[in-house]
Structures are given as C-alpha cells and as structure tokens.
Design a protein around this motif. Sequence first.
Motif, short mmCIF file in Angstrom:
data_model
loop_
_atom_site.label_atom_id
_atom_site.label_comp_id
_atom_site.label_asym_id
_atom_site.label_seq_id
_atom_site.Cartn_x
_atom_site.Cartn_y
_atom_site.Cartn_z
N VAL A 84 -23.62 -11.33 -20.73
CA VAL A 84 -24.12 -11.06 -19.39
C VAL A 84 -23.29 -9.90 -18.85
N GLN A 110 -24.91 -2.92 -15.63
CA GLN A 110 -24.90 -1.54 -16.11
C GLN A 110 -25.70 -0.68 -15.17
N LYS A 167 -28.38 1.96 -14.31
CA LYS A 167 -29.62 2.42 -14.93
C LYS A 167 -29.96 3.85 -14.56
N ASP A 184 -28.09 -3.74 -10.91
CA ASP A 184 -28.69 -3.94 -12.22
C ASP A 184 -27.85 -4.92 -13.01
N LEU A 185 -28.48 -5.95 -13.54
CA LEU A 185 -27.80 -6.92 -14.38
C LEU A 185 -28.60 -7.08 -15.67
N TYR A 186 -27.94 -7.50 -16.72
CA TYR A 186 -28.66 -7.78 -17.96
C TYR A 186 -28.07 -9.01 -18.62
N MET A 187 -28.88 -9.63 -19.44
CA MET A 187 -28.45 -10.76 -20.24
C MET A 187 -29.15 -10.61 -21.59
N GLY A 188 -28.38 -10.56 -22.65
CA GLY A 188 -28.94 -10.44 -23.98
C GLY A 188 -27.92 -9.88 -24.94
N ARG A 237 -25.54 -7.58 -26.58
CA ARG A 237 -24.87 -6.45 -25.92
C ARG A 237 -24.99 -5.16 -26.72
#
Length: 181
Positions: free
Chosen positions: A61, A64, A66, A109-113, A115
């Motif tokens: 998690v 970043q 964008k 901006d957030l991400y989960m997956g 890396r």
Amino acid sequence: MKMTFRLDGATELKEQLDKLRASTAKAALQRAGLKALQPMADLARSLAPEKTGELAQSIAVGAQAKNDEVGRLAYRFVMGGGGTREQAVTAMRQARREEKGRRGAYYVDLYMGPRAGRSRDEVIKGIVQEFGSFRVEPHPYMRPAFEQDKDALMQRLSDEVRAEVAKAISRAAARAARRKT
C-alpha cells in the motif's frame, strides 16, 4: 472497474479540512487512506498464489504522485517541437501546476497492489496470475480481495478520515495556542 458508492458528509469534511493548511489536510487524508487500505492488501496477500511467495510479498500500500506523466508529456512535446530544455522544463512545471489546480487542494493518490520496481517478467507473471492466458488458468487475487473488502474499506476509510482530521485539527489548535503564549 466501476465502483459506485454514496458519500455523506462531504460538505462537513471540506469545512473541517479548510481549518487546516492544505499540506496538513492532504497528509491527514493520505495517512487515513493508507491505514484503511492495509487490511485489503493483507487479504490480497493471503489470496495470492504461493508458488514462491514473491507475488504476495510484493503487494504493498502506498502513495504516489500521478501528475508526473502530465509533466513528462509536456516536456516531450516541447523538446520534440524543437524547443530548448529551459522551455521544456517551464512547460512541464506549468502542466503540473494546472493538473494540481484541476484536482483540488486535497487530492490524494493511493495505490494497493504489487509494488513498482519489480522486473518486467515479475510484472507479467502477476498479470497472468490475475487474468490468465491462453496457456494458464487465471488465479485472481486482487479482484476477489477488492470484492470481499470494498464495503468494509469504505467504513474504515470514513472512520480513519474522521480520526485523522480531528487529530490534525487538535494539533493545529495546540500549536496556535503555544504561539500565543
């Protein structure tokens, strides 16, 4: 993927965020989002295939920016058109400022997956695991994690945003009180 949900309290949230500096508000929202996404990442790790464990270990998690792609495109456009490096950098910065203005002061901006920084082959393996190929049956891990946890995620996000914004407001008030004395 299309996700529809109802958001109550956006006006009240904006009023609370407006009590803070923009950078403090963004940081509070980012902390809340990262905390809320962590259980979904844990679920995705548990659903990932265990052949070597590399895929599960790579699920993370994070946050970043964008707007880098917007800046890069503006830079390339100017350089490709025969502009100078100085003009290209100016265009890149301007494009990033405009994008930031479109998103608003509190955009995060957030991400989960899996890396970034993994090899091309590792990335392809992860995609094939999720969706399959003409030779390999799919073994989805991200979509099932999302489907199982999406409602709980929204509740966690609501709770975390409320708590983080309240803490940030109280810290800002304490700082203001210390300055007065």
